[in-house]
Design a protein around this motif. Sequence first.
Motif, PDB file in Angstrom:
ATOM      1  N   ARG A   1      92.292  12.602 -77.066  1.00  0.00           N
ATOM      2  CA  ARG A   1      91.454  13.246 -76.050  1.00  0.00           C
ATOM      3  C   ARG A   1      90.358  14.077 -76.720  1.00  0.00           C
ATOM      4  O   ARG A   1      89.229  14.102 -76.262  1.00  0.00           O
ATOM      5  CB  ARG A   1      92.326  14.141 -75.171  1.00  0.00           C
ATOM      6  CG  ARG A   1      91.615  14.606 -73.920  1.00  0.00           C
ATOM      7  CD  ARG A   1      92.550  15.372 -73.024  1.00  0.00           C
ATOM      8  NE  ARG A   1      91.859  15.959 -71.898  1.00  0.00           N
ATOM      9  CZ  ARG A   1      91.684  15.368 -70.708  1.00  0.00           C
ATOM     10  NH1 ARG A   1      92.141  14.159 -70.508  1.00  0.00           N
ATOM     11  NH2 ARG A   1      91.040  15.986 -69.745  1.00  0.00           N
TER      12      ARG A   1
ATOM     13  N   GLN B   1      89.013  13.426 -79.634  1.00  0.00           N
ATOM     14  CA  GLN B   1      88.014  12.509 -80.182  1.00  0.00           C
ATOM     15  C   GLN B   1      87.026  12.083 -79.103  1.00  0.00           C
ATOM     16  O   GLN B   1      85.818  12.020 -79.329  1.00  0.00           O
ATOM     17  CB  GLN B   1      88.694  11.252 -80.738  1.00  0.00           C
ATOM     18  CG  GLN B   1      89.552  11.507 -81.946  1.00  0.00           C
ATOM     19  CD  GLN B   1      90.375  10.284 -82.293  1.00  0.00           C
ATOM     20  OE1 GLN B   1      90.421   9.320 -81.535  1.00  0.00           O
ATOM     21  NE2 GLN B   1      91.042  10.329 -83.419  1.00  0.00           N
ATOM     22  N   TYR B   2      87.547  11.806 -77.896  1.00  0.00           N
ATOM     23  CA  TYR B   2      86.649  11.371 -76.835  1.00  0.00           C
ATOM     24  C   TYR B   2      85.735  12.501 -76.374  1.00  0.00           C
ATOM     25  O   TYR B   2      84.561  12.287 -76.062  1.00  0.00           O
ATOM     26  CB  TYR B   2      87.472  10.828 -75.646  1.00  0.00           C
ATOM     27  CG  TYR B   2      87.787   9.365 -75.778  1.00  0.00           C
ATOM     28  CD1 TYR B   2      88.751   8.897 -76.658  1.00  0.00           C
ATOM     29  CD2 TYR B   2      87.087   8.428 -75.021  1.00  0.00           C
ATOM     30  CE1 TYR B   2      89.007   7.561 -76.783  1.00  0.00           C
ATOM     31  CE2 TYR B   2      87.343   7.082 -75.137  1.00  0.00           C
ATOM     32  CZ  TYR B   2      88.307   6.652 -76.024  1.00  0.00           C
ATOM     33  OH  TYR B   2      88.562   5.316 -76.152  1.00  0.00           O
TER      34      TYR B   2
ATOM     35  N   ALA C   1      82.965  12.769 -78.788  1.00  0.00           N
ATOM     36  CA  ALA C   1      81.970  11.702 -78.607  1.00  0.00           C
ATOM     37  C   ALA C   1      81.117  11.956 -77.382  1.00  0.00           C
ATOM     38  O   ALA C   1      79.909  11.676 -77.380  1.00  0.00           O
ATOM     39  CB  ALA C   1      82.668  10.350 -78.478  1.00  0.00           C
ATOM     40  N   LEU C   2      81.714  12.512 -76.327  1.00  0.00           N
ATOM     41  CA  LEU C   2      80.934  12.802 -75.119  1.00  0.00           C
ATOM     42  C   LEU C   2      79.838  13.806 -75.433  1.00  0.00           C
ATOM     43  O   LEU C   2      78.674  13.625 -75.050  1.00  0.00           O
ATOM     44  CB  LEU C   2      81.861  13.360 -74.032  1.00  0.00           C
ATOM     45  CG  LEU C   2      81.177  13.818 -72.746  1.00  0.00           C
ATOM     46  CD1 LEU C   2      80.654  12.625 -71.995  1.00  0.00           C
ATOM     47  CD2 LEU C   2      82.152  14.577 -71.861  1.00  0.00           C
TER      48      LEU C   2
ATOM     49  N   PRO D   1      86.014   8.136 -81.639  1.00  0.00           N
ATOM     50  CA  PRO D   1      86.546   6.922 -81.030  1.00  0.00           C
ATOM     51  C   PRO D   1      85.543   5.787 -80.928  1.00  0.00           C
ATOM     52  O   PRO D   1      85.729   4.882 -80.137  1.00  0.00           O
ATOM     53  CB  PRO D   1      86.881   7.403 -79.624  1.00  0.00           C
ATOM     54  CG  PRO D   1      85.759   8.338 -79.330  1.00  0.00           C
ATOM     55  CD  PRO D   1      85.357   8.976 -80.620  1.00  0.00           C
ATOM     56  N   TYR D   2      84.437   5.853 -81.714  1.00  0.00           N
ATOM     57  CA  TYR D   2      83.438   4.810 -81.573  1.00  0.00           C
ATOM     58  C   TYR D   2      83.978   3.435 -81.961  1.00  0.00           C
ATOM     59  O   TYR D   2      83.385   2.417 -81.604  1.00  0.00           O
ATOM     60  CB  TYR D   2      82.206   5.121 -82.428  1.00  0.00           C
ATOM     61  CG  TYR D   2      81.354   6.208 -81.833  1.00  0.00           C
ATOM     62  CD1 TYR D   2      81.340   7.475 -82.359  1.00  0.00           C
ATOM     63  CD2 TYR D   2      80.563   5.948 -80.717  1.00  0.00           C
ATOM     64  CE1 TYR D   2      80.571   8.462 -81.814  1.00  0.00           C
ATOM     65  CE2 TYR D   2      79.788   6.930 -80.167  1.00  0.00           C
ATOM     66  CZ  TYR D   2      79.790   8.194 -80.719  1.00  0.00           C
ATOM     67  OH  TYR D   2      79.024   9.177 -80.180  1.00  0.00           O
TER      68      TYR D   2
ATOM     69  N   LEU E   1      84.704   1.902 -78.683  1.00  0.00           N
ATOM     70  CA  LEU E   1      83.629   1.776 -77.708  1.00  0.00           C
ATOM     71  C   LEU E   1      82.639   0.759 -78.234  1.00  0.00           C
ATOM     72  O   LEU E   1      82.378   0.704 -79.426  1.00  0.00           O
ATOM     73  CB  LEU E   1      82.905   3.111 -77.527  1.00  0.00           C
ATOM     74  CG  LEU E   1      83.717   4.261 -76.948  1.00  0.00           C
ATOM     75  CD1 LEU E   1      82.959   5.544 -77.150  1.00  0.00           C
ATOM     76  CD2 LEU E   1      83.968   4.037 -75.491  1.00  0.00           C
TER      77      LEU E   1
ATOM     78  N   ILE F   1      82.860   6.724 -71.636  1.00  0.00           N
ATOM     79  CA  ILE F   1      83.771   7.686 -72.260  1.00  0.00           C
ATOM     80  C   ILE F   1      84.562   8.422 -71.187  1.00  0.00           C
ATOM     81  O   ILE F   1      85.780   8.621 -71.310  1.00  0.00           O
ATOM     82  CB  ILE F   1      82.987   8.688 -73.133  1.00  0.00           C
ATOM     83  CG1 ILE F   1      82.458   8.005 -74.384  1.00  0.00           C
ATOM     84  CG2 ILE F   1      83.859   9.847 -73.544  1.00  0.00           C
ATOM     85  CD1 ILE F   1      81.535   8.863 -75.187  1.00  0.00           C
TER      86      ILE F   1
ATOM     87  N   ASP G   1      87.309   6.170 -69.872  1.00  0.00           N
ATOM     88  CA  ASP G   1      88.427   5.884 -70.768  1.00  0.00           C
ATOM     89  C   ASP G   1      89.117   7.113 -71.293  1.00  0.00           C
ATOM     90  O   ASP G   1      89.960   7.015 -72.183  1.00  0.00           O
ATOM     91  CB  ASP G   1      87.919   5.111 -72.009  1.00  0.00           C
ATOM     92  CG  ASP G   1      87.470   3.723 -71.670  1.00  0.00           C
ATOM     93  OD1 ASP G   1      86.882   3.063 -72.547  1.00  0.00           O
ATOM     94  OD2 ASP G   1      87.708   3.303 -70.530  1.00  0.00           O
ATOM     95  N   LEU G   2      88.762   8.305 -70.800  1.00  0.00           N
ATOM     96  CA  LEU G   2      89.277   9.540 -71.395  1.00  0.00           C
ATOM     97  C   LEU G   2      90.806   9.566 -71.369  1.00  0.00           C
ATOM     98  O   LEU G   2      91.407   9.545 -70.299  1.00  0.00           O
ATOM     99  CB  LEU G   2      88.717  10.709 -70.605  1.00  0.00           C
ATOM    100  CG  LEU G   2      88.873  12.114 -71.138  1.00  0.00           C
ATOM    101  CD1 LEU G   2      88.118  12.258 -72.432  1.00  0.00           C
ATOM    102  CD2 LEU G   2      88.345  13.119 -70.136  1.00  0.00           C
TER     103      LEU G   2
END
Lengths: 126, 360, 150
Positions: free
Chosen positions: B90, B92-93, B96-97, B234-235, B238, B271, B274-275
């Motif tokens: 969570r 990591q996402y 990225a957000l 988390p790229y 994605l 993102i 998929d969180l």
Amino acid sequence: MEKFKKRLTILNAVIEALIKGPETVKYPFGDLALPEGYRGKIEFDPDKCSGCGLCVRDCPADALQLNKKSREEYTLLYYPARCAYCGQCEDSCHHGAISHSNNLVGATTHKDDWVLVFKESKASQE
Amino acid sequence: MDKISIPIGPQHPLLKEPLSMMVDIAGEKVLGGSLRLGYVHRGIERLAQQRTYVQNVHLIERICGICSHVHTTAYCYAVEALLGIEIPPRAQYIRALMCELERIHSHLLWLGILAKHIGLETIFMHTWHDREMALDIMEEISGGRVSHAANQIGGVRFDLDEEHIDMIRGILKKLHSQVDGLVDIIETEPAAMARTKGVAPISPDMIKAYGVVGPVARASGVDIDLRRDAPLPPYDQLEVKVVTHPGGDAWARTFVRAEETRVSLNLCEKILEDLPEGDVSLRTPRRVPEGEVIIRAEAPRGELFYYLRSDGSDKPARLKVRTPTLATLSLLPVQLAEINVADIPVVLAGVDLCIACADR
Amino acid sequence: MKKFNILDLCIEIETKTSFHCEVYDGIHGDHTILIKPNQLKPVIDVILESFEYCHLSAITVQQRNDQPDEIEVFYNFWSGSGFSLMLKLPVESAKLPSIISTIPGADFYEREAAEMFGIEFTGRNETPPLLLPDDWDQGPPFIAKKEKNG
């Protein structure tokens, strides 16, 4: 037809801008509406502080200073002009004594001698 | 025609940050130029050796105001690699957000500057107004518009609940429609195309020789994007659409950055979809074991390079930062040759300067 | 881009230049090859020929506190994945050949390494400082000053 459509878009944009008004807020007469989690002025609760010094160790800007004579006799000073409003002290304190409110930070004309005494704890009398 | 040397900077209305250039012109043609950096050099690498790892997160954030989050992300991933830990999904996402929101706000800032330099003041006003929507999201969730302080070693410092996610989705929807409108305008506006087509073309060989990275490289057809080639989590889960354009001139650079804003908006929505559930941070020890690590991240302006060495104490032994603007600036004197004087602002806007990053 | 393999690169370098390649695996995240300063330019020529796309990311320099007599210089490259060349120089007379004739983008990095660590780059006309101010007179900031005895 295309020209008419373009003129309509321009007219729409102009009317929208006139109705909406300016984006800026006439502070302090307007309502600024800062979010709840905004990192503003530092609030301190002396009753919860134990003088452990974790906040002093983690502050990146040297804005907190602990003068410790013994476990019960210590003074905690805070320099708002040096503070970076990062919230690291709030994360480091185990007792929840130091926290951010969402009020705006004050201002001063004398940066170097702006110091607040957060807690002054004296040794208990026999 | 006599050669005249004109100084541009360090303070100049064209520049947001101090940079000194000496441009040689003859009539309407620019013959060449040279530049001087160092006006905002603060010695961050040396300062980082004197502060602990925890204090350094806040120091690193202040290298640059526009891309502050990706600097702390790369630094935190470097320290976590030395500690040998992996942060919860969570966290990591959420990292990225914030990275993608930062890319959106940085590209919208650039779009406004480009429009202003060309003379399209209204687009500048509209772009910077819409950029405030992205900054509002970041302020609601992290507590600051520009200095987010979102990262800590071991994860992120805040969590997103249902209310936050609904609010973000609402603002993203509005932002998406506004950005679509602005990007369509800038890609079809005849004045913008006339001012930028054919200006200062760069060939892919020059890109390789000068080590230029980021949207400037992608605008010459070089297909590099660290979000796809060396993904930080988390790229790797994605799918990132990489936008390239073979033109190599200022128009291609405009097109690439404008389309990347759309890609970032779609990534933000993915993102949020998929969180994963879970914690947002781990407890980490203060002393970092000995070791060396290299981390690369994709900042809005290109490849960000971090080298970190630890000697077992709680302060880093060496931190080396190479920001993307430093690589792109080395090409600027070459770009300044063979253009007209009126094209200097267009070339500067194409480079997307961030001098605070370059000087550290 | 095809998958990068450090051993393939070592074989290329050894075939084309007959230098022996030593792999240093201290860095988590990048493969590193240890070479000598006089081997720098031929090895870089081999590297630029071997890959379809390759660029110089940075020139990283450091001085280890447990070995204060030498400086370590890394040339960090990126070609689909990252790899580096590592060199060790004596701190008193650090000299390296300049590579700006093959990689013009190394100019800024060499200037920064020269002013911060006192490295001399041969083969260039001049190496003006990049970031430090004009009136800086305290020597390379990153080199630990020797203690004066007595």
